[in-house]
Enzyme design. Sequence first.
Site, PDB file in Angstrom:
ATOM      1  N   GLU A 207     -20.739  21.865 -13.769  1.00 48.56           N
ATOM      2  CA  GLU A 207     -20.724  20.525 -14.062  1.00 48.56           C
ATOM      3  C   GLU A 207     -19.627  19.703 -13.690  1.00 48.56           C
ATOM      4  OE1 GLU A 207     -22.493  21.421 -18.909  1.00 48.56           O
ATOM      5  OE2 GLU A 207     -20.312  21.521 -18.526  1.00 48.56           O
TER       6      GLU A 207
ATOM      7  N   GLN B  87      -7.108  -2.407   4.211  1.00 46.90           N
ATOM      8  CA  GLN B  87      -6.277  -1.661   3.543  1.00 46.90           C
ATOM      9  C   GLN B  87      -6.897  -0.837   2.117  1.00 46.90           C
ATOM     10  OE1 GLN B  87      -2.005  -3.143   2.926  1.00 46.90           O
ATOM     11  NE2 GLN B  87      -2.507  -2.995   0.770  1.00 46.90           N
TER      12      GLN B  87
ATOM     13  N   TYR C 148      -8.869  -7.289  12.562  1.00 44.98           N
ATOM     14  CA  TYR C 148      -8.213  -6.649  11.577  1.00 44.98           C
ATOM     15  C   TYR C 148      -8.105  -7.696  10.502  1.00 44.98           C
ATOM     16  CZ  TYR C 148      -4.922  -4.683   8.147  1.00 44.98           C
ATOM     17  OH  TYR C 148      -4.512  -4.241   6.958  1.00 44.98           O
TER      18      TYR C 148
ATOM     19  N   LYS D  92      -8.307   3.392   2.216  1.00 47.25           N
ATOM     20  CA  LYS D  92      -7.718   4.823   2.176  1.00 47.25           C
ATOM     21  C   LYS D  92      -7.705   5.588   0.759  1.00 47.25           C
ATOM     22  CE  LYS D  92      -4.112   2.544   4.642  1.00 47.25           C
ATOM     23  NZ  LYS D  92      -5.019   1.719   5.244  1.00 47.25           N
TER      24      LYS D  92
ATOM     25  N   LYS E  88     -19.188  30.222 -27.690  1.00 50.08           N
ATOM     26  CA  LYS E  88     -19.642  29.481 -26.472  1.00 50.08           C
ATOM     27  C   LYS E  88     -18.919  29.537 -25.149  1.00 50.08           C
ATOM     28  CE  LYS E  88     -21.905  26.126 -25.898  1.00 50.08           C
ATOM     29  NZ  LYS E  88     -22.042  24.494 -25.843  1.00 50.08           N
TER      30      LYS E  88
ATOM     31  N   SER F 139       0.816  -1.326  -0.122  1.00 55.96           N
ATOM     32  CA  SER F 139      -0.006   0.030  -0.040  1.00 55.96           C
ATOM     33  C   SER F 139       0.964   1.281   0.135  1.00 55.96           C
ATOM     34  CB  SER F 139      -0.979  -0.075   1.074  1.00 55.96           C
ATOM     35  OG  SER F 139      -0.255  -0.131   2.370  1.00 55.96           O
TER      36      SER F 139
ATOM     37  N   ASN G 266     -19.016  27.705 -21.565  1.00 56.57           N
ATOM     38  CA  ASN G 266     -19.606  26.803 -20.931  1.00 56.57           C
ATOM     39  C   ASN G 266     -19.414  26.728 -19.494  1.00 56.57           C
ATOM     40  OD1 ASN G 266     -20.392  25.684 -23.368  1.00 56.57           O
ATOM     41  ND2 ASN G 266     -18.131  24.689 -23.675  1.00 56.57           N
TER      42      ASN G 266
ATOM     43  N   THR H 150     -41.763  24.674  -8.446  1.00 60.31           N
ATOM     44  CA  THR H 150     -41.784  23.326  -7.971  1.00 60.31           C
ATOM     45  C   THR H 150     -41.914  22.609  -9.494  1.00 60.31           C
ATOM     46  OG1 THR H 150     -44.433  23.422  -7.856  1.00 60.31           O
ATOM     47  CG2 THR H 150     -43.206  23.799  -5.806  1.00 60.31           C
ATOM     48  N   HIS H 151     -41.487  21.455  -9.237  1.00 57.41           N
ATOM     49  CA  HIS H 151     -41.582  20.519 -10.654  1.00 57.41           C
ATOM     50  C   HIS H 151     -40.968  21.243 -11.730  1.00 57.41           C
ATOM     51  CE1 HIS H 151     -44.838  18.057  -8.670  1.00 57.41           C
ATOM     52  NE2 HIS H 151     -45.291  19.318  -8.508  1.00 57.41           N
TER      53      HIS H 151
HETATM   54  N1  ARG Z   1      -0.965  -1.506   5.361  1.00 62.92           N
HETATM   55  C1  ARG Z   1      -1.887  -1.910   6.081  1.00 62.92           C
HETATM   56  C2  ARG Z   1      -3.137  -1.308   6.018  1.00 62.92           C
HETATM   57  O1  ARG Z   1      -3.289  -0.366   5.348  1.00 62.92           O
HETATM   58  C3  ARG Z   1      -1.518  -1.769   7.300  1.00 62.92           C
HETATM   59  C4  ARG Z   1      -1.898  -2.734   8.515  1.00 62.92           C
HETATM   60  C5  ARG Z   1      -1.218  -4.081   8.267  1.00 62.92           C
HETATM   61  N2  ARG Z   1      -1.540  -4.980   9.460  1.00 62.92           N
HETATM   62  C6  ARG Z   1      -1.230  -6.186   8.994  1.00 62.92           C
HETATM   63  N3  ARG Z   1      -1.466  -6.942   9.966  1.00 62.92           N
HETATM   64  N4  ARG Z   1      -1.085  -6.668   7.808  1.00 62.92           N
HETATM   65  O2  ARG Z   1      -4.218  -1.681   6.539  1.00 62.92           O
END
Ligand code: ARG
Length: 459
Positions: free
Chosen positions: A291, A323, A318, A326, A284, A24, A286, A156-157
């Site tokens: 948009e 992962q 976990y 994010k 034009k 990651s 725009n 309205t509408h």
């Molecule tokens: N890169 C991982 C994540 O974003 C970090 C946590 C990893 N933990 C693990 N036990 N593999 O979630």
Amino acid sequence: MKQKLSSGRFREIQDELLDKFNASIFFDNKLYEEDIKGSLAHAKMLTNQGILSQDEYEDIVKGLNQVKQEIETGKFVYDIKDEDIHMSIEKRLTEIIGDAGKKLHTARSRNDQVAVDFRMYVLKHNKLISAKIKELIATFVELASKHKNTILPGMTHLQHAQPISFAFHMLAYASMFKRDYERFMNSYERNNLSPLGCAALAGTPHNIDRFATANELGFREPTINCLDTVSDRDFALEILFNIATLSMHMSRISEELIIWSTSEFAFVTISDKYATGSSIMPQKKNPDVPELIRGKTGRMYGNLISLLTVMKGLPLAYNKDTQEDKEGVFDSVENILVSIDILNAVMKTLTINKEKMLKSSKIGHLTATDLADYLAKKGVPFREAHHITGRAVALAEDKGVDLSELTLEELQSIDERIGDDANMSLENSLNSRNSYGATAPGQVEKQLEYFEKFLKDNK
Ligand code: ARG
């Protein structure tokens, strides 16, 4: 043969394909600042608890500061073998300071580390977005304050309904954005709790002080249950939902700006500074900005639905699935920040074509309800009042004018119960809608005061 930080138990080197799939680092490097902050707080706490020596602590502080500098000056080398930002920083720290670097991970796991980093990122952006929403509200309030008597057709509408003021219309958006602001702040308060020290899932046998790290990092207190803390991501879902809702509101004013700037409406003119041209049609202009804001709402929803789906049915605690939490959050956060700024700029530089709004308000007999209400107030049963008003509309159509433009004599020719006090003008209609929260200038004044107070109280 490169040995990874976490690979003691393996007899074979991991395949490169695995690194590529598992890593990651190329997106979670956005969390470097939070990661270093978290590590500094953790090291300080470990030292105060007698788990690290003062010398080790000083080395760690020095080393982490150097790592931060290397990242910020572009000298830091990201290696896919390090998997994520947590391992990358720790590896580099250990290269710089030696053994003390290896002790930093005492009483900590990447599971609480990623949870604390990501939560700090989300909380920080809750604040940033809230601050920008306030700026946006201020712009709508400012616009409203200048247009208490600017009449446009309320719809309205998407059909002409009743006359309203442009101020009233702007304050409808201020109301939406105020609720958005409150949602971000609310979410901030609820989630302002530190995950650090939860370790892998069950806590740690080391004598740590989670209250100290929580305090050091600016959290209200530590979270109450570690198993939940390392696995849940609803703080991230909340920001995604809040952004999606804010974006939906922004898409509504954007849609209006797009319609209002057509030749058919021409209620507003978007400043040349924020309008775009066509590559082939020289005439034009725009509305790309509204948009795009409208369009981006799609990805905001997508990011929310993605993470909801990632989280569905995940067993405790976990799982690597998380992962995937994010990128969508980064995407939503980054896109909403620039969207708010540009919408704010468009609104600040918008030209309001009052005359066109007024002209348009005289299409469609907007004061028909006023005449019916007038008659009903005189004791005419509403059904009958409705019928008489229909005749007034027909008369106006015959004369080729709007109902609001009929003279008193013309109105009175329709029914003898229409007295000298009858006034079907647009202005009178606006002024007469004086109930609480309504469009009459006096009510709009109260609304303005309400939003001005809100802005003052939330400086
Ligand atoms: N890169 C991982 C994540 O974003 C970090 C946590 C990893 N933990 C693990 N036990 N593999 O979630």
